[in-house]
Scaffold this motif. Structure first.
Motif, short mmCIF file in Angstrom:
data_model
loop_
_atom_site.label_atom_id
_atom_site.label_comp_id
_atom_site.label_asym_id
_atom_site.label_seq_id
_atom_site.Cartn_x
_atom_site.Cartn_y
_atom_site.Cartn_z
N THR A 65 52.33 59.03 146.70
CA THR A 65 51.78 58.34 147.85
C THR A 65 52.23 59.14 149.07
O THR A 65 53.18 59.93 148.97
CB THR A 65 52.24 56.87 147.88
OG1 THR A 65 51.67 56.21 148.99
CG2 THR A 65 53.76 56.75 147.95
N GLN A 66 51.55 58.97 150.19
CA GLN A 66 51.81 59.87 151.32
C GLN A 66 53.30 59.90 151.70
O GLN A 66 53.87 60.95 151.92
CB GLN A 66 50.99 59.44 152.55
CG GLN A 66 49.52 59.18 152.28
CD GLN A 66 48.80 60.39 151.72
OE1 GLN A 66 48.86 61.47 152.29
NE2 GLN A 66 48.14 60.24 150.60
N GLY A 101 52.86 65.18 137.91
CA GLY A 101 52.02 64.50 138.92
C GLY A 101 51.37 63.24 138.40
O GLY A 101 50.22 62.93 138.74
N ASP A 121 48.84 51.80 146.95
CA ASP A 121 48.14 50.68 146.32
C ASP A 121 47.32 51.18 145.12
O ASP A 121 47.07 50.43 144.17
CB ASP A 121 47.25 49.92 147.32
CG ASP A 121 46.49 50.82 148.28
OD1 ASP A 121 46.55 52.07 148.13
OD2 ASP A 121 45.82 50.29 149.18
N GLY A 122 46.96 52.48 145.12
CA GLY A 122 46.27 53.04 143.96
C GLY A 122 47.21 53.14 142.76
O GLY A 122 46.98 52.54 141.71
N GLY A 123 48.30 53.86 142.92
CA GLY A 123 49.24 54.09 141.82
C GLY A 123 49.85 52.80 141.30
O GLY A 123 50.13 52.68 140.09
N ASP A 159 46.76 51.23 151.82
CA ASP A 159 45.76 51.71 152.77
C ASP A 159 44.35 51.44 152.26
O ASP A 159 43.36 51.89 152.84
CB ASP A 159 45.95 53.21 153.08
CG ASP A 159 45.80 54.08 151.83
OD1 ASP A 159 45.63 53.52 150.73
OD2 ASP A 159 45.84 55.32 151.96
N GLY A 218 44.47 57.38 149.11
CA GLY A 218 44.56 58.06 150.40
C GLY A 218 44.63 59.57 150.29
O GLY A 218 44.00 60.30 151.07
N ASN A 219 45.40 60.04 149.33
CA ASN A 219 45.57 61.48 149.20
C ASN A 219 44.25 62.16 148.84
O ASN A 219 43.88 63.19 149.41
CB ASN A 219 46.62 61.76 148.12
CG ASN A 219 46.84 63.24 147.92
OD1 ASN A 219 47.09 63.95 148.88
ND2 ASN A 219 46.71 63.68 146.69
C1 LIG Z 1 47.29 60.06 136.02
C2 LIG Z 1 46.66 60.56 137.30
N1 LIG Z 1 45.38 60.24 137.60
C3 LIG Z 1 44.83 60.68 138.75
C4 LIG Z 1 45.55 61.45 139.62
C5 LIG Z 1 44.88 61.98 140.88
N2 LIG Z 1 45.46 61.38 142.10
C6 LIG Z 1 46.49 61.94 142.75
S1 LIG Z 1 46.95 61.10 144.11
C7 LIG Z 1 45.75 59.96 143.86
C8 LIG Z 1 45.56 58.82 144.82
C9 LIG Z 1 46.79 58.01 145.05
O1 LIG Z 1 46.46 56.89 145.83
P1 LIG Z 1 47.53 55.83 146.22
O2 LIG Z 1 48.42 55.55 145.06
O3 LIG Z 1 46.86 54.66 146.82
O4 LIG Z 1 48.44 56.56 147.29
P2 LIG Z 1 47.99 57.12 148.74
O5 LIG Z 1 47.54 58.53 148.54
O6 LIG Z 1 46.88 56.23 149.25
O7 LIG Z 1 49.23 57.03 149.59
C10 LIG Z 1 44.99 60.24 142.71
C11 LIG Z 1 43.87 59.43 142.21
C12 LIG Z 1 46.87 61.76 139.25
N3 LIG Z 1 47.68 62.52 140.01
N4 LIG Z 1 47.40 61.30 138.11
#
Ligand SMILES: Cc1ncc(C[n+]2csc(CCOP(=O)(O)OP(=O)(O)O)c2C)c(N)n1
Length: 557
Positions: free
Chosen positions: A377-378, A402, A429-431, A456, A460-461
């Protein structure tokens, strides 16, 4: 003694000192689970809601306790679910033991389509472990457990796996348990001639620099590193995985950003316990041309091209650093005033608001021995280099794997292994969505941890990267739950942090004593953290080197 293969498994695990097994039961594992039930006064069977979590918990437990983390999963889909966690443990030098069920022995490899059968399951396990084996009889089970644990103590600390078919687990016969040696962490000794060559190179150097990775932490070499660095008065640059090898309070400690200033002037670089590779491009973390390089690693692959070793020492990091310390001449002071470099790196980080404030307030709320599990996350990217780390094993990341979604479940394992210590997970919120159902696990075992979700409303990334490349992003929007209601549904405390100061106050109040706490931290667009995460800027500009540009006049120390 007469016992089943499952009983033999549980009893040998207990002999090996295993206190917690993270896993999910299923028919092929019934006799293993029953073995654990009989040993439940010695081994706790911790059952999350997904095999991926079981593997991540084993990893988080291992990396924060130094003990073996054990997970147990059913064949096929169970192993596939666990594989992302094992891959992460593999990338991060984590001693994880994976126990995996199989289909009936006689059917393996025949393609009958038995429950949970997948093609070449042993190959799948081999892809995410450094050693794996299959038990062919109940009598073989204790020996395989013993061998697996011995393998964990040998060479690099990376996962090992054993597969045990259900007929082997259920068969009852005369089985001998294996004796466990008192101390098996011998470590590989360095070659004295190589140590001498390395010491000569270091002693002749005008400006030596040390770069350390996770291998230093895995080898328990922090004290040896500090003693060596102080004798040679050499700056120590830590990779993401190596953070905490030397306390960031130490005047010789530098992060990747500070590393840029000293690497530009280094004539000899000692790389210890690191692949020294940029995860994006496969290039060396710093161009191979220029300084002379000395590598210390258990794995000779790390000095393969495009990297280059003038001296290579295939050895345990602690033993090699102790030998080097004895071999080099004492220096009075560093070649340059490192305080200037440390300030220069800090000023760049401080300018990146509000990321800097989130990280500063997190640090202020977490005690020195508290663990921050930092995800993709950022704020997490920024934390990789810029969250000050004071003790080994207190900043946990997913390394080159990653693995989005690793953070919260890994923090759960850290919480199981460290009752009473502050454990904080930060995710986006994604992870968080990869394992949000594990709030049930946090509740069930009343685990003391704070789960911070930076919300967010999107990946976001990915949004930032795609917008930069194409002017627009696709597939990045999230529909989030109401986090307060989500927490309530799992009977978990909830707080909302509208600012970094809020977050510090909430975390401080929660301390290490509370059970699980879910914290929603709403964030808007954040600045790009990537320029402040890696050693090499890959040609992008930055503020002038406080030690002067290479080749130019170096300012006075
Ligand atoms: C298992 C896996 N699936 C997909 C990705 C690709 N990926 C890297 S960062 C990211 C978005 C993360 O979003 P979030 O968790 O909301 O954090 P933010 O960037 O918004 O702070 C994705 C889909 C990954 N690194 N690992």
């Amino acid at each position: 003694m007469q016992m089943t293969g499952g009983e033999a498994l549980a009893q040998q695990l207990a002999r090996e000192g295993i206190k917690d097994v993270f896993g999910i039961p299923g028919v092929q594992l019934d006799f293993a689970v029953d073995g654990l039930r009989q040993m439940s006064n010695e081994i706790r069977f911790v059952v999350p809601r997904h095999e991926q979590t079981a593997a991540y918990m084993a990893d988080g437990y291992a990396r924060t306790t130094g003990r073996i983390g054990t997970c147990m999963v059913v064949p096929g889909p169970g192993l596939l679910n666990a594989a992302a966690g094992l891959a992460t443990a593999y990338a991060c030098n984590s001693p994880v033991l994976a126990i995996v069920g199989t289909i009936y022995s006689a059917a393996i490899g025949r393609g009958y389509g038995l429950l949970h059968e997948i093609k070449n399951q042993s190959g799948v396990l081999a892809a995410v472990t450094k050693w794996n084996a299959l038990a062919r009889s109940p009598q073989a089970v204790p020996g395989l457990v013993r061998e697996a644990v011995a393998q964990l103590h040998k060479g690099r600390k990376q996962p090992v796996g054993i597969e045990i078919p259900p007929d082997v687990l259920s068969a009852r016969s005369e089985i001998d348990l294996m004796p466990v040696p008192e101390d098996e962490d011998e470590g590989r000794r360095p070659n004295p001639a190589a140590i001498e060559r390395a010491a000569a190179l270091l002693d002749q150097s005008r400006f030596p620099v040390v770069y350390v990775g996770g291998g230093v932490l895995a080898a328990g070499a922090a004290a040896a590193l500090q003693a060596f660095a102080e004798r040679l008065q050499v700056p120590v640059v830590m990779s993401e995985n190596g953070r905490g090898a030397l306390s960031d309070r130490h005047p010789l400690a530098l992060n990747a950003v500070g590393g840029r200033a000293v690497f530009a002037h280094a004539d000899v670089v000692l790389v210890v316990g690191s692949r020294f590779s940029d995860t994006g491009l496969g290039a060396p973390a710093w161009p191979a041309k220029g300084p002379r390089y000395i590598y210390v690693n258990l794995d000779a692959d790390v000095w393969a091209p495009p990297r280059h070793a003038d001296v290579a020492i295939e050895a345990d990091a602690r033993l090699a650093l102790e030998a080097l310390r004895a071999a080099v001449a004492r220096r009075a002071a560093p070649a340059v005033a490192l305080e200037r470099v440390r300030d220069w790196a800090r000023l760049q980080a401080d300018a990146l608001e509000p990321l800097a404030s989130w990280v500063r307030h997190l640090r202020a709320a977490i005690p020195d021995d508290g663990v921050l599990v930092s995800e993709l996350t950022q704020v997490g990217y920024f934390a990789r280099a810029n969250y000050p780390v004071y003790q080994p094993g207190t900043l946990i990341t997913c390394g080159y794997q990653g693995t989005l979604g690793f953070g919260f479940p890994t923090a759960l394992g850290a919480a199981v292994g460290n009752p009473g210590r502050t454990i904080v997970s930060i995710t986006g919120d994604g992870g968080f969505g990869w394992a949000m159902q594990e709030l049930a696990t946090a509740r069930k075992y009343d685990l003391g941890l704070a789960i911070v979700v930076f919300a967010d409303g999107r990946f976001g990334n990915v949004h930032a990267a795609m917008t930069e490349k194409f002017g627009a992003a696709h597939g990045v929007d999230l529909t989030n739950p109401k986090f307060d209601r989500l927490a309530a549904a799992f009977d978990i405390a909830f707080a909302r942090a509208d600012s970094p100061a809020d977050l510090q106050r909430i975390l401080h109040h929660h301390g290490a004593s509370g059970g699980p706490l879910l914290i929603e931290a709403p964030v808007a667009d954040l600045p790009n953290p990537w320029p402040l995460t890696r050693l090499d800027r890959h040609g992008a500009s930055g503020p002038p080197n406080p030690l002067g540009e290479p080749g130019g006049t170096r300012s006075q120390p």
